[in-house]
Scaffold this motif. Structure first.
Motif, mmCIF file in Angstrom:
data_model
loop_
_atom_site.group_PDB
_atom_site.id
_atom_site.type_symbol
_atom_site.label_atom_id
_atom_site.label_comp_id
_atom_site.label_asym_id
_atom_site.label_seq_id
_atom_site.Cartn_x
_atom_site.Cartn_y
_atom_site.Cartn_z
ATOM 1 N N GLY A 123 -4.158 -2.973 -13.015
ATOM 2 C CA GLY A 123 -4.724 -2.352 -11.824
ATOM 3 C C GLY A 123 -3.710 -1.655 -10.944
ATOM 4 O O GLY A 123 -4.084 -1.025 -9.950
ATOM 5 N N ARG A 124 -2.413 -1.751 -11.278
ATOM 6 C CA ARG A 124 -1.387 -1.085 -10.460
ATOM 7 C C ARG A 124 -0.767 0.041 -11.281
ATOM 8 O O ARG A 124 -0.608 -0.080 -12.503
ATOM 9 C CB ARG A 124 -0.313 -2.083 -10.053
ATOM 10 C CG ARG A 124 -0.823 -3.175 -9.134
ATOM 11 C CD ARG A 124 0.225 -4.250 -8.934
ATOM 12 N NE ARG A 124 1.454 -3.724 -8.359
ATOM 13 C CZ ARG A 124 2.559 -4.454 -8.195
ATOM 14 N NH1 ARG A 124 2.570 -5.715 -8.581
ATOM 15 N NH2 ARG A 124 3.641 -3.912 -7.662
ATOM 16 N N ASP A 125 -0.410 1.152 -10.607
ATOM 17 C CA ASP A 125 0.219 2.214 -11.381
ATOM 18 C C ASP A 125 1.675 1.845 -11.672
ATOM 19 O O ASP A 125 2.284 1.027 -10.966
ATOM 20 C CB ASP A 125 0.072 3.570 -10.702
ATOM 21 C CG ASP A 125 0.924 3.736 -9.467
ATOM 22 O OD1 ASP A 125 2.146 3.677 -9.581
ATOM 23 O OD2 ASP A 125 0.350 3.934 -8.378
ATOM 24 N N VAL A 126 2.220 2.451 -12.709
ATOM 25 C CA VAL A 126 3.530 2.061 -13.233
ATOM 26 C C VAL A 126 4.626 2.183 -12.177
ATOM 27 O O VAL A 126 5.457 1.275 -12.009
ATOM 28 C CB VAL A 126 3.873 2.933 -14.465
ATOM 29 C CG1 VAL A 126 5.327 2.725 -14.882
ATOM 30 C CG2 VAL A 126 2.945 2.590 -15.624
ATOM 31 N N MET A 127 4.658 3.289 -11.442
ATOM 32 C CA MET A 127 5.705 3.477 -10.437
ATOM 33 C C MET A 127 5.616 2.433 -9.342
ATOM 34 O O MET A 127 6.635 1.974 -8.818
ATOM 35 C CB MET A 127 5.606 4.884 -9.835
ATOM 36 C CG MET A 127 6.167 5.977 -10.719
ATOM 37 S SD MET A 127 7.912 5.725 -11.165
ATOM 38 C CE MET A 127 8.713 5.926 -9.588
ATOM 39 N N ASN A 128 4.392 2.043 -8.992
ATOM 40 C CA ASN A 128 4.215 1.021 -7.965
ATOM 41 C C ASN A 128 4.798 -0.313 -8.429
ATOM 42 O O ASN A 128 5.428 -1.035 -7.655
ATOM 43 C CB ASN A 128 2.728 0.878 -7.633
ATOM 44 C CG ASN A 128 2.485 -0.208 -6.602
ATOM 45 O OD1 ASN A 128 2.139 -1.324 -6.951
ATOM 46 N ND2 ASN A 128 2.668 0.129 -5.343
ATOM 47 N N VAL A 129 4.591 -0.640 -9.703
ATOM 48 C CA VAL A 129 5.136 -1.889 -10.250
ATOM 49 C C VAL A 129 6.662 -1.883 -10.185
ATOM 50 O O VAL A 129 7.292 -2.878 -9.823
ATOM 51 C CB VAL A 129 4.668 -2.091 -11.703
ATOM 52 C CG1 VAL A 129 5.370 -3.293 -12.333
ATOM 53 C CG2 VAL A 129 3.165 -2.280 -11.751
#
Length: 499
Positions: free
Chosen positions: A210-216
């Motif tokens: 549910g989270r985009d890659v850059m956010n992770v």
């Protein structure tokens, strides 16, 4: 020079696009798609109901870009626009209508039935070239006042203006934008932050779902951190909210508490966390290790070159070569054992966590030691090349001491080619050291890549590949520019000595 930089930038962009497209194609076409569920705990919850399982799998495939998908309700809504009598019930008449709809829609749409209920749904396989194009089409996200399109909120104001918010400092804020704070200032490095241009590298799944890659990769980790925050009306409260991350949320989805706190439509706020992000962890450890490695390598290589062919030089070369020949894995485990047993340093990052300086000592030292033998050999070689130059002979003829010659002349000239690799060492520190971070359980970029491969997190693998490729080509360009800056005689724009 400008022409050279522009040419290198174009080639860099082309290289990034080609490499990422190849990796994307290989991962999303050669690895069986069903493997993405091997690390998904939710699949076991629906495994007993074939209908729910089919819906869940197709929903995940759609999010990951494998297929386009209309579930039963969506298919009924779509077809009933022109055929009001249609329902998703799997009767012969509905099936015939749905198949005609699929034929008219084209592009490979297929109508199927759920195993138990026989309700109809539709899917379409997305060709790999179309997925690659979508990846790049959505790669750069630009925020602007017309970004939010919410029919349930027709009165949403649309503007961008500069404000000095109470307690949150100066900021460029927007309405109608996805983010409220487009540019803002705070006490965290690099002090100036922006939300206008973002990279979207896909949605992480099954880990960090549910989270985009850059956010992770860029968000804090660990437990949330509460602190005093100032709201729009000037009131203060203790909360983990990071006000500057506020994003638009449709009034239909806002809860009463969020409405009361934020008093506008930007109520989707992320939290502050106690521990640094993955990128920051890797960067801090990597940069300090690079600096430490050069601090050891330069004086050591200087002494070896000054005493070339002596016993000291031969012993130094023997030890340096032996260290290079040692497997990195052996060096890491040996140094970790020595550091833990003799000095009581933690052999795992998780013993004390990111908030304790002791967690960083062994990883930094080990990374520095792994880089040092190679640096010593290269610096020694460059210095020996310079030692036989005419200007060195002239310096000796003037009566300068060997110490002065090496420190003021040879080292300076030897650093010109060496400087070419310094930006790469620093920038590539962001990508982390895979083995060191994995062994020490450091939550960084280097550990994230093998973790993503093991969990079949394809979007994360592609995203990290894109970042690593970008950092590599940028570091090579910066290395050339730094070398030219140190020695202006080097003209990068010339070819073969001709303009």
């Amino acid at each position: 020079m400008k022409k050279y930089i522009l040419s290198r930038l174009l080639r860099a962009v082309f290289s990034i696009v080609v490499v990422t497209a190849i990796v994307y194609t290989l991962i999303f076409s050669l690895i069986p798609r069903s493997q993405i569920f091997t690390s998904d705990p939710n699949i076991t919850k629906v495994a007993g109901d074939p209908d729910k399982k089919a819906n869940y799998e197709n929903s995940v495939y759609r999010k990951q870009g494998y297929i386009d998908y209309y579930n039963s309700q969506q298919l009924a809504n779509e077809i009933s626009k022109n055929t009001p009598s249609f329902t998703s019930e799997g009767t012969d008449e509905n099936l015939k209508i749905a198949q005609e709809w699929a034929k008219e829609k084209g592009k490979g749409w297929v109508v199927s039935e759920l195993p138990n209920s026989k309700d109809l749904y539709a899917t379409r396989e997305i060709p790999i070239y179309e997925r690659v194009i979508k990846f790049y089409a959505n790669l750069i996200q630009i925020d602007h006042p017309w970004k939010v399109k919410d029919s349930s909120n027709p009165d949403l104001k649309r503007y961008v203006k500069f404000e000095w918010t109470k307690g949150n400092g100066p900021a460029l804020v927007g309405s109608g934008t996805q983010h409220k704070y487009l540019i803002y200032f705070d006490k965290s490095f690099p002090y100036i932050h922006q939300n206008i241009i973002k990279l979207y590298l896909g949605e992480s799944y099954p880990t960090f779902g549910g989270r985009d890659v850059m956010n992770v990769l860029t968000s804090g980790q660990g437990q949330t951190k509460s602190q005093e925050i100032t709201l729009e009306d000037g009131s203060k409260m203790m909360s983990s909210f990071n006000i500057h991350t506020a994003q638009y949320q449709s009034p239909e989805n806002q809860d009463e508490r969020s409405k009361k706190i934020f008093q506008d439509d930007y109520t989707d706020v992320k939290s502050n966390y106690q521990d640094p992000s993955m990128i920051k962890n890797s960067f801090v450890i990597g940069v300090i290790a690079v600096i430490l490695s050069y601090l050891i390598s330069i004086p050591l290589a200087t002494q070896l070159s000054r005493h070339a062919n002596s016993i000291l030089d031969r012993m130094g070369l023997f030890l340096t070569t032996a260290f290079i020949a040692l497997p990195s894995l052996a060096v890491i485990y040996f140094d970790r054992f020595v550091g833990n047993s003799l000095f009581g340093l933690p052999d795992s990052f998780t013993d004390y966590g990111a908030g304790d300086l002791r967690s960083y000592i062994l990883p930094v030292i080990i990374l520095a030691l792994l880089q040092t033998p190679g640096n010593v050999l290269w610096i020694r070689r460059y210095m020996l090349d310079q030692a036989s130059s005419d200007y060195v002979k002239f310096a000796r003829a003037k009566g300068l001491s060997e110490k002065e010659i090496y420190s003021k002349h040879i080292l300076k000239n030897a650093m010109i080619p060496i400087s070419n690799g310094i930006p790469a060492s620093i920038i590539l520190a962001i990508s982390g050291a895979t083995m060191t971070e994995t062994i020490f359980l450091i939550p960084g970029m280097g550990k994230m890549l093998p973790d993503a491969i093991k969990s079949h997190n394809n979007a994360m693998v592609v995203g990290i590949t894109f970042i690593f490729t970008s950092l590599s080509v940028i570091s090579v360009l910066l290395g050339d520019l730094l070398m030219q800056k140190i020695d202006p005689r080097i003209n990068l724009a010339e070819k073969g000595g001709r303009k």
